[in-house]
Design a protein around this motif. Structure first.
Motif, PDB file in Angstrom:
ATOM      1  N   SER A 135       0.909  -1.400   0.429  1.00  0.00           N
ATOM      2  CA  SER A 135       0.406   0.355  -0.186  1.00  0.00           C
ATOM      3  C   SER A 135       0.371   0.985   0.103  1.00  0.00           C
ATOM      4  CB  SER A 135      -0.733  -0.190   1.144  1.00  0.00           C
ATOM      5  OG  SER A 135      -2.269  -0.906   1.068  1.00  0.00           O
ATOM      6  N   VAL A 136       2.058   1.327   0.977  1.00  0.00           N
ATOM      7  CA  VAL A 136       2.629   2.569   1.013  1.00  0.00           C
ATOM      8  C   VAL A 136       3.505   2.833  -0.443  1.00  0.00           C
ATOM      9  CG1 VAL A 136       4.632   3.345   2.036  1.00  0.00           C
ATOM     10  CG2 VAL A 136       3.126   2.255   3.381  1.00  0.00           C
ATOM     11  N   ALA A 137       4.271   1.604  -0.987  1.00  0.00           N
ATOM     12  CA  ALA A 137       4.324   1.657  -1.937  1.00  0.00           C
ATOM     13  C   ALA A 137       3.668   2.036  -3.496  1.00  0.00           C
ATOM     14  CB  ALA A 137       5.171   0.310  -2.796  1.00  0.00           C
ATOM     15  N   ALA A 138       2.252   1.874  -3.221  1.00  0.00           N
ATOM     16  CA  ALA A 138       1.304   2.673  -4.361  1.00  0.00           C
ATOM     17  C   ALA A 138       0.982   3.936  -3.863  1.00  0.00           C
ATOM     18  CB  ALA A 138      -0.400   1.880  -4.458  1.00  0.00           C
ATOM     19  N   ALA A 139       0.299   4.162  -2.628  1.00  0.00           N
ATOM     20  CA  ALA A 139      -0.011   5.395  -2.039  1.00  0.00           C
ATOM     21  C   ALA A 139       1.080   6.355  -2.313  1.00  0.00           C
ATOM     22  CB  ALA A 139       0.248   5.587  -0.478  1.00  0.00           C
ATOM     23  N   ARG A 140       3.002   6.383  -2.302  1.00  0.00           N
ATOM     24  CA  ARG A 140       4.052   6.694  -2.749  1.00  0.00           C
ATOM     25  C   ARG A 140       3.650   7.533  -4.005  1.00  0.00           C
ATOM     26  NH1 ARG A 140       6.957   7.510   1.979  1.00  0.00           N
ATOM     27  NH2 ARG A 140       7.709   6.130   3.181  1.00  0.00           N
ATOM     28  N   GLN A 141       3.487   6.913  -4.711  1.00  0.00           N
ATOM     29  CA  GLN A 141       3.423   6.834  -6.346  1.00  0.00           C
ATOM     30  C   GLN A 141       1.999   8.805  -6.380  1.00  0.00           C
ATOM     31  OE1 GLN A 141       2.671   3.655  -9.382  1.00  0.00           O
ATOM     32  NE2 GLN A 141       4.568   2.478  -8.754  1.00  0.00           N
ATOM     33  N   ALA A 142       1.204   7.634  -5.817  1.00  0.00           N
ATOM     34  CA  ALA A 142       0.389   8.634  -5.896  1.00  0.00           C
ATOM     35  C   ALA A 142       0.617   9.754  -5.573  1.00  0.00           C
ATOM     36  CB  ALA A 142      -1.421   7.644  -5.336  1.00  0.00           C
ATOM     37  N   LEU A 143       1.057  10.036  -4.381  1.00  0.00           N
ATOM     38  CA  LEU A 143       1.105  11.315  -4.054  1.00  0.00           C
ATOM     39  C   LEU A 143       2.321  12.462  -4.557  1.00  0.00           C
ATOM     40  CD1 LEU A 143       2.032  10.790  -0.117  1.00  0.00           C
ATOM     41  CD2 LEU A 143       0.299  11.830  -0.198  1.00  0.00           C
ATOM     42  N   LEU A 144       3.051  11.393  -4.979  1.00  0.00           N
ATOM     43  CA  LEU A 144       4.162  11.725  -6.612  1.00  0.00           C
ATOM     44  C   LEU A 144       3.096  11.881  -7.488  1.00  0.00           C
ATOM     45  CD1 LEU A 144       7.178  12.300  -6.091  1.00  0.00           C
ATOM     46  CD2 LEU A 144       7.333  10.371  -7.510  1.00  0.00           C
ATOM     47  N   SER A 145       2.381  12.036  -8.337  1.00  0.00           N
ATOM     48  CA  SER A 145       1.418  12.352  -9.308  1.00  0.00           C
ATOM     49  C   SER A 145       0.415  13.123  -9.000  1.00  0.00           C
ATOM     50  CB  SER A 145       1.203  11.134  -9.748  1.00  0.00           C
ATOM     51  OG  SER A 145      -0.771  10.526  -9.621  1.00  0.00           O
ATOM     52  N   ALA A 146      -0.002  13.524  -7.675  1.00  0.00           N
ATOM     53  CA  ALA A 146      -1.190  14.687  -7.521  1.00  0.00           C
ATOM     54  C   ALA A 146      -0.475  15.626  -7.077  1.00  0.00           C
ATOM     55  CB  ALA A 146      -1.693  13.973  -6.518  1.00  0.00           C
ATOM     56  N   HIS A 147       1.454  15.998  -6.714  1.00  0.00           N
ATOM     57  CA  HIS A 147       2.309  16.283  -6.121  1.00  0.00           C
ATOM     58  C   HIS A 147       1.996  17.114  -4.549  1.00  0.00           C
ATOM     59  CE1 HIS A 147       2.727  18.425 -10.941  1.00  0.00           C
ATOM     60  NE2 HIS A 147       3.269  17.481 -10.653  1.00  0.00           N
ATOM     61  N   ARG A 148       1.750  16.246  -3.704  1.00  0.00           N
ATOM     62  CA  ARG A 148       1.826  15.997  -2.580  1.00  0.00           C
ATOM     63  C   ARG A 148       2.629  15.635  -1.587  1.00  0.00           C
ATOM     64  NH1 ARG A 148       0.180  20.149  -3.198  1.00  0.00           N
ATOM     65  NH2 ARG A 148      -2.497  20.164  -4.445  1.00  0.00           N
ATOM     66  N   THR A 149       2.394  16.369  -0.688  1.00  0.00           N
ATOM     67  CA  THR A 149       3.761  15.384   0.337  1.00  0.00           C
ATOM     68  C   THR A 149       2.320  14.878   1.414  1.00  0.00           C
ATOM     69  OG1 THR A 149       3.451  17.771   1.916  1.00  0.00           O
ATOM     70  CG2 THR A 149       5.078  16.823   0.538  1.00  0.00           C
ATOM     71  N   PRO A 150       3.239  13.669   2.600  1.00  0.00           N
ATOM     72  CA  PRO A 150       1.633  13.848   3.162  1.00  0.00           C
ATOM     73  C   PRO A 150       1.252  14.727   4.418  1.00  0.00           C
ATOM     74  CG  PRO A 150       4.122  12.489   2.935  1.00  0.00           C
ATOM     75  CD  PRO A 150       4.332  13.460   2.310  1.00  0.00           C
ATOM     76  N   SER A 151       2.063  14.979   4.557  1.00  0.00           N
ATOM     77  CA  SER A 151       1.448  16.853   5.654  1.00  0.00           C
ATOM     78  C   SER A 151      -0.060  17.600   5.126  1.00  0.00           C
ATOM     79  CB  SER A 151       3.012  17.589   5.287  1.00  0.00           C
ATOM     80  OG  SER A 151       3.392  18.254   4.500  1.00  0.00           O
ATOM     81  N   ASP A 152       0.095  17.091   3.448  1.00  0.00           N
ATOM     82  CA  ASP A 152      -1.263  17.757   2.434  1.00  0.00           C
ATOM     83  C   ASP A 152      -2.500  16.444   2.635  1.00  0.00           C
ATOM     84  OD1 ASP A 152       0.180  19.326   1.696  1.00  0.00           O
ATOM     85  OD2 ASP A 152       1.402  18.061  -0.294  1.00  0.00           O
ATOM     86  N   ILE A 153      -2.226  15.869   3.100  1.00  0.00           N
ATOM     87  CA  ILE A 153      -2.915  14.185   3.772  1.00  0.00           C
ATOM     88  C   ILE A 153      -3.739  14.539   5.455  1.00  0.00           C
ATOM     89  CG2 ILE A 153      -3.974  11.670   3.069  1.00  0.00           C
ATOM     90  CD1 ILE A 153      -2.903  13.176   1.319  1.00  0.00           C
ATOM     91  N   ASP A 154      -4.942  14.254   5.200  1.00  0.00           N
ATOM     92  CA  ASP A 154      -5.638  14.155   6.148  1.00  0.00           C
ATOM     93  C   ASP A 154      -6.328  12.649   6.697  1.00  0.00           C
ATOM     94  OD1 ASP A 154      -5.900  16.811   7.172  1.00  0.00           O
ATOM     95  OD2 ASP A 154      -7.165  17.494   6.441  1.00  0.00           O
ATOM     96  N   GLY A 155      -6.267  12.124   5.762  1.00  0.00           N
ATOM     97  CA  GLY A 155      -7.127  10.935   5.874  1.00  0.00           C
ATOM     98  C   GLY A 155      -6.414   9.593   4.902  1.00  0.00           C
ATOM     99  N   VAL A 156      -6.143   8.617   5.664  1.00  0.00           N
ATOM    100  CA  VAL A 156      -6.947   7.157   4.592  1.00  0.00           C
ATOM    101  C   VAL A 156      -7.592   6.176   4.914  1.00  0.00           C
ATOM    102  CG1 VAL A 156      -4.772   5.239   4.414  1.00  0.00           C
ATOM    103  CG2 VAL A 156      -4.177   7.568   4.649  1.00  0.00           C
TER     104      VAL A 156
END
Ligand code: COA
Length: 374
Positions: free
Chosen positions: A100-121
């Motif tokens: 999940s983390v591997a897929a999530a890191r790619q999704a964050l990269l493609s959205a131009h976001r960092t973990p601090s931009d996310i409020d929920g999983v």
């Protein structure tokens, strides 16, 4: 209400792969050994012999040629017929969280976001590794996210059900952005000794970042035009695995504690249900099927998908209109339509419309109509 978008996507594809030829070889050797061991009972007619599987049947009936798996070890051993992997300790990252983390890191990269931009999983899948602590919270910790996380189950429609929940929360202002993740380790509940289903499923994890459309700045961002969910109770795809199994020790490990399905019935009942559901949703949104540039359908079966696409479009789809990833991935449950979206959406232009639709066990169906942002 805030307009919501899918601003980035990620896909984890396990490195290991099994071809139909390898799978069939192992299955047929299992059949040979089983029939030899029960020779006398078969000869007297008290036991039916097991029948062989074939690559030709699998390709014709499903469109599947191979599948990626998290662990080949054991799967092709006729004495084992199940993935074999050492159990991880409580202080190690679980396999579900790892993919999940591997897929999530790619999704964050493609959205131009960092973990601090996310409020929920939201972790949504057809089956989960454990009941608690929730996989979503483990992922939150691994990515260093504050906010909240929870897991949900909605069969092969888990991705669309999870995205609907996330989109509603964002639209209501309960979260700035949410990561929706689908770790589908389908080989964990696949019965490799069952001729009807042994070839169907593979493993993968997908992730999507959802956030207000106004702030989405990924290169491949899609506004959610509308979402619709449906469920109708059916026993035709069923798995009786669960915590109450220990109440009846004698049936632990029985075949009904893995995926079982009445494939023909599923095919016949789900195709018209899903086509009608998609058409109703489009009508509700005032969108003609002619306006759709692409269908990202649940990757269940090539014949099922072609039939649904034909019913929705009113004609045979061109291959690029309803892309399939079945050949390489098999059925990856809820991840399938997102894999198709990940691989076959960036070529479309601003304003183009597409229809993401999942369907499967429950029965469940989830429809998300998308418009590409420019
Ligand atoms: N190898 C060779 N032959 C096989 C076989 C195998 N692995 N499995 C079944 N067969 C044979 C059957 O014995 C039957 O033979 P017969 O005609 O002599 O009786 C024949 O192939 C047709 O079997 P059937 O089960 O009717 O096949 P099908 O065309 O319905 O295809 C599925 C089977 C499972 C691929 C298909 O029904 C399907 O995809 N259904 C949708 C289920 C699905 O995708 N669910 C996921 C969630 S949506």
């Amino acid at each position: 209400m805030v307009r919501v978008a899918i601003s980035g996507t990620g896909l984890y594809t396990p490195a290991e792969r099994i071809s139909n030829a390898e799978l069939v070889l192992a299955y047929n050797e299992y059949v040979r050994r089983h029939n030899a061991a029960h020779h006398d009972a078969i000869a007297t007619g008290t036991l039916q012999p097991l029948l062989r599987s074939s690559d030709e049947f699998i390709v014709k009936a499903s469109g599947i040629r191979s599948r990626h798996v998290v662990c080949r070890e054991g799967m092709l051993d006729p004495e084992v017929m199940c993935p074999r992997m050492p159990e991880r300790g409580n202080d190690e990252l679980s396999l579900s969280a790892e993919i999940s983390v591997a897929a999530a890191r790619q999704a964050l990269l493609s959205a131009h976001r960092t973990p601090s931009d996310i409020d929920g999983v939201i972790v949504a899948a057809s089956i989960l590794q454990r009941p608690y602590p929730q996989i979503a919270i483990e992922i939150q910790s691994a990515l260093g996210l504050s906010g909240f996380g929870f897991d949900m189950l909605a069969g092969c429609s888990s991705a669309t059900f999870g995205m609907r929940a996330a989109a509603d929360m964002i639209a209501c202002g309960h979260a700035r952005a949410i990561l929706c993740i689908n770790p589908e380790i389908c080989t964990s509940h696949l019965n490799l000794r069952d001729r009807e289903t042994h070839f169907i499923f593979g493993d993968a994890a997908t992730a999507c970042v959802l956030e207000p459309a106004q702030q989405a700045d990924g290169e491949n961002a899609w506004e959610i035009v509308g979402t619709r969910l449906k469920s109708v109770y059916s026993n035709n795809i069923r798995n009786n695995f669960g915590p109450l199994n220990r109440f009846t020790p004698g049936t632990i490990g029985a075949p009904d504690k893995l995926i079982t399905q009445k494939g023909r019935k599923v095919f016949k009942e789900v195709v018209p249900m899903v086509a009608e559901f998609m058409l109703e949703h489009l009508a509700e949104l005032g969108i003609s099927p002619d306006a759709l540039k692409r269908l990202w359908l649940h990757q269940a079966n090539i014949n099922m998908n072609n039939l649904i696409a034909r019913k929705v479009l009113g004609r045979d789809p061109r291959p690029e209109e309803a892309p399939n990833v079945l050949e390489e991935y098999g059925n990856t449950s809820s991840a399938g339509c997102i894999i198709s979206f990940c691989k076959f959406s960036s070529d479309l232009g601003a304003g183009d419309l597409g229809h993401l639709c999942s369907f499967g066990a429950g029965y469940t169906a989830g429809s998300i109509v998308l418009r590409k942002l420019g």
